[in-house]
Design a protein around this motif. Structure first.
Motif, PDB file in Angstrom:
ATOM      1  N   GLY A 202       0.781  -1.231   0.000  1.00 44.90           N
ATOM      2  CA  GLY A 202       0.000   0.000   0.000  1.00 44.90           C
ATOM      3  C   GLY A 202       0.812   1.279   0.000  1.00 44.90           C
ATOM      4  N   THR A 203       2.140   1.183   0.115  1.00 47.18           N
ATOM      5  CA  THR A 203       2.983   2.380   0.105  1.00 47.18           C
ATOM      6  C   THR A 203       3.040   2.964  -1.307  1.00 47.18           C
ATOM      7  OG1 THR A 203       4.339   1.479   1.887  1.00 47.18           O
ATOM      8  CG2 THR A 203       5.273   3.303   0.617  1.00 47.18           C
ATOM      9  N   ILE A 204       2.932   4.289  -1.398  1.00 45.37           N
ATOM     10  CA  ILE A 204       2.944   4.965  -2.698  1.00 45.37           C
ATOM     11  C   ILE A 204       4.284   5.676  -2.889  1.00 45.37           C
ATOM     12  CG2 ILE A 204       1.844   6.741  -4.123  1.00 45.37           C
ATOM     13  CD1 ILE A 204      -0.769   6.141  -2.726  1.00 45.37           C
ATOM     14  N   TYR A 205       4.837   5.553  -4.092  1.00 45.99           N
ATOM     15  CA  TYR A 205       6.114   6.184  -4.431  1.00 45.99           C
ATOM     16  C   TYR A 205       5.927   7.092  -5.646  1.00 45.99           C
ATOM     17  CZ  TYR A 205       8.125   2.467  -1.524  1.00 45.99           C
ATOM     18  OH  TYR A 205       8.430   1.623  -0.495  1.00 45.99           O
ATOM     19  N   TYR A 206       6.702   8.169  -5.655  1.00 43.49           N
ATOM     20  CA  TYR A 206       6.738   9.049  -6.826  1.00 43.49           C
ATOM     21  C   TYR A 206       8.042   8.770  -7.562  1.00 43.49           C
ATOM     22  CZ  TYR A 206       6.614  13.189  -9.770  1.00 43.49           C
ATOM     23  OH  TYR A 206       6.597  14.037 -10.860  1.00 43.49           O
ATOM     24  N   ARG A 207       7.944   8.403  -8.821  1.00 37.95           N
ATOM     25  CA  ARG A 207       9.116   8.020  -9.606  1.00 37.95           C
ATOM     26  C   ARG A 207       9.709   9.259 -10.277  1.00 37.95           C
ATOM     27  NH1 ARG A 207      10.993   3.182 -10.973  1.00 37.95           N
ATOM     28  NH2 ARG A 207      12.229   2.870 -12.861  1.00 37.95           N
ATOM     29  N   MET A 208      10.907   9.609  -9.841  1.00 37.56           N
ATOM     30  CA  MET A 208      11.578  10.802 -10.358  1.00 37.56           C
ATOM     31  C   MET A 208      12.727  10.420 -11.280  1.00 37.56           C
ATOM     32  SD  MET A 208      11.885  13.247  -6.989  1.00 37.56           S
ATOM     33  CE  MET A 208      12.895  14.391  -7.943  1.00 37.56           C
ATOM     34  N   THR A 209      12.872  11.164 -12.355  1.00 36.99           N
ATOM     35  CA  THR A 209      14.036  11.018 -13.224  1.00 36.99           C
ATOM     36  C   THR A 209      15.041  12.087 -12.816  1.00 36.99           C
ATOM     37  OG1 THR A 209      12.675  10.209 -15.052  1.00 36.99           O
ATOM     38  CG2 THR A 209      14.874  11.027 -15.602  1.00 36.99           C
ATOM     39  N   GLU A 210      16.138  11.654 -12.209  1.00 34.27           N
ATOM     40  CA  GLU A 210      17.137  12.605 -11.728  1.00 34.27           C
ATOM     41  C   GLU A 210      18.109  13.007 -12.825  1.00 34.27           C
ATOM     42  OE1 GLU A 210      18.752  10.456  -8.338  1.00 34.27           O
ATOM     43  OE2 GLU A 210      17.525  11.691  -7.013  1.00 34.27           O
ATOM     44  N   THR A 211      18.431  12.052 -13.684  1.00 33.94           N
ATOM     45  CA  THR A 211      19.357  12.329 -14.781  1.00 33.94           C
ATOM     46  C   THR A 211      18.777  11.739 -16.059  1.00 33.94           C
ATOM     47  OG1 THR A 211      21.225  12.152 -13.252  1.00 33.94           O
ATOM     48  CG2 THR A 211      21.723  12.079 -15.611  1.00 33.94           C
ATOM     49  N   PRO A 212      18.588  12.549 -17.095  1.00 36.24           N
ATOM     50  CA  PRO A 212      18.012  12.022 -18.336  1.00 36.24           C
ATOM     51  C   PRO A 212      19.014  11.164 -19.101  1.00 36.24           C
ATOM     52  CG  PRO A 212      18.662  14.295 -18.644  1.00 36.24           C
ATOM     53  CD  PRO A 212      18.888  13.993 -17.190  1.00 36.24           C
ATOM     54  N   GLN A 213      18.488  10.304 -19.927  1.00 34.20           N
ATOM     55  CA  GLN A 213      19.350   9.472 -20.764  1.00 34.20           C
ATOM     56  C   GLN A 213      19.887  10.306 -21.924  1.00 34.20           C
ATOM     57  OE1 GLN A 213      18.307   5.295 -21.665  1.00 34.20           O
ATOM     58  NE2 GLN A 213      18.293   5.914 -23.807  1.00 34.20           N
ATOM     59  N   VAL A 214      21.154  10.095 -22.242  1.00 34.11           N
ATOM     60  CA  VAL A 214      21.796  10.832 -23.333  1.00 34.11           C
ATOM     61  C   VAL A 214      22.301   9.839 -24.368  1.00 34.11           C
ATOM     62  CG1 VAL A 214      23.674  12.387 -23.979  1.00 34.11           C
ATOM     63  CG2 VAL A 214      22.472  12.716 -21.801  1.00 34.11           C
ATOM     64  N   SER A 215      21.941  10.082 -25.621  1.00 33.73           N
ATOM     65  CA  SER A 215      22.389   9.226 -26.715  1.00 33.73           C
ATOM     66  C   SER A 215      23.188  10.052 -27.712  1.00 33.73           C
ATOM     67  CB  SER A 215      21.191   8.583 -27.423  1.00 33.73           C
ATOM     68  OG  SER A 215      20.446   7.783 -26.528  1.00 33.73           O
ATOM     69  N   LYS A 216      24.157   9.414 -28.341  1.00 34.33           N
ATOM     70  CA  LYS A 216      24.984  10.084 -29.337  1.00 34.33           C
ATOM     71  C   LYS A 216      25.262   9.117 -30.474  1.00 34.33           C
ATOM     72  CE  LYS A 216      29.169  12.885 -29.771  1.00 34.33           C
ATOM     73  NZ  LYS A 216      30.357  13.422 -29.069  1.00 34.33           N
ATOM     74  N   ASN A 217      24.890   9.540 -31.674  1.00 27.72           N
ATOM     75  CA  ASN A 217      25.065   8.696 -32.858  1.00 27.72           C
ATOM     76  C   ASN A 217      24.393   7.336 -32.689  1.00 27.72           C
ATOM     77  OD1 ASN A 217      26.635  10.718 -34.093  1.00 27.72           O
ATOM     78  ND2 ASN A 217      28.512   9.936 -33.120  1.00 27.72           N
TER      79      ASN A 217
END
Length: 211
Positions: free
Chosen positions: A159-174
């Protein structure tokens, strides 16, 4: 006395060792009708009535200890209750320790194990009088997963509720990922969805999260 809603008939089977059977008769004068089965074991049967198998098992255990007081062994070693109405059925929520799933006869055990596709096996642990083993046990531990109840909000089985946070975005190159996204579940004090949404806004978690 049978109650009006106890209309289903179940059968209790007792498998009694040869010496224990005669000890029961001569020691207590209890006349238990039984037939001699394989391996010098007596088989005794008794009908019991209840509105479901769970209630039937409860009645059977009470009857056993009242009548025999453990003289012929602990109940889980000598007693079985059949499943004539197919109430014991395997699914992902099957609970081995549920009373309605205990004291199973061999036919039902084999059926449930086959239906589990390798998830269940016979429970052959010794157990004690006050802590008897189950009829079957899991060999694959069920993984309890959080459930998504709203965008970024997860709720645990407890029953515990969590808020899912993105602290660092994914980075793609080529076309290759050079930095993986880093996420964190923030535990909320709220226990309902409406309160959780207000808590997220009050704490500014939605503003801290990276899109």
């Amino acid at each position: 006395m049978m109650k009006l809603n106890d209309f289903l008939r179940y059968e209790i089977s007792l498998k009694i060792e040869y010496d224990d059977y005669f000890r029961l008769i001569y020691g207590t004068k209890y006349l238990l009708e039984a037939r001699l089965g394989p391996n010098r074991t007596f088989i005794a049967r008794k009908s019991i009535y209840a509105n479901c198998r769970k209630k039937a098992v409860h009645k059977a255990v009470q009857w056993y200890w009242k009548e025999f007081k453990g003289l012929i062994g602990t109940a889980h070693k000598v007693m079985e209750v059949n499943d004539p109405y197919g109430e014991v059925a395997y699914d992902q929520s099957f609970a081995c320790n549920e009373l309605g799933n205990k004291y199973l006869d061999d036919t039902t055990i084999d059926r449930i194990i086959e239906a589990s596709d390798g998830d269940l096996v016979r429970d052959e642990r010794e157990g004690t009088e006050h802590h008897p083993p189950n009829s079957v046990m899991r060999i694959k531990r069920r993984r309890k997963q959080n459930v998504v109840i709203a965008p970024r909000l997860l709720q645990s089985p407890g029953g515990t509720i969590y808020y899912r946070m993105t602290e660092t975005p994914q980075v793609s190159k080529n076309g290759r990922v050079v930095r993986r996204r880093k996420v964190r579940n923030v535990k909320l004090a709220s226990r309902s969805l409406d309160k959780a949404l207000r808590e997220v806004e009050r704490r500014g978690l939605d503003k801290k999260a990276v899109a």
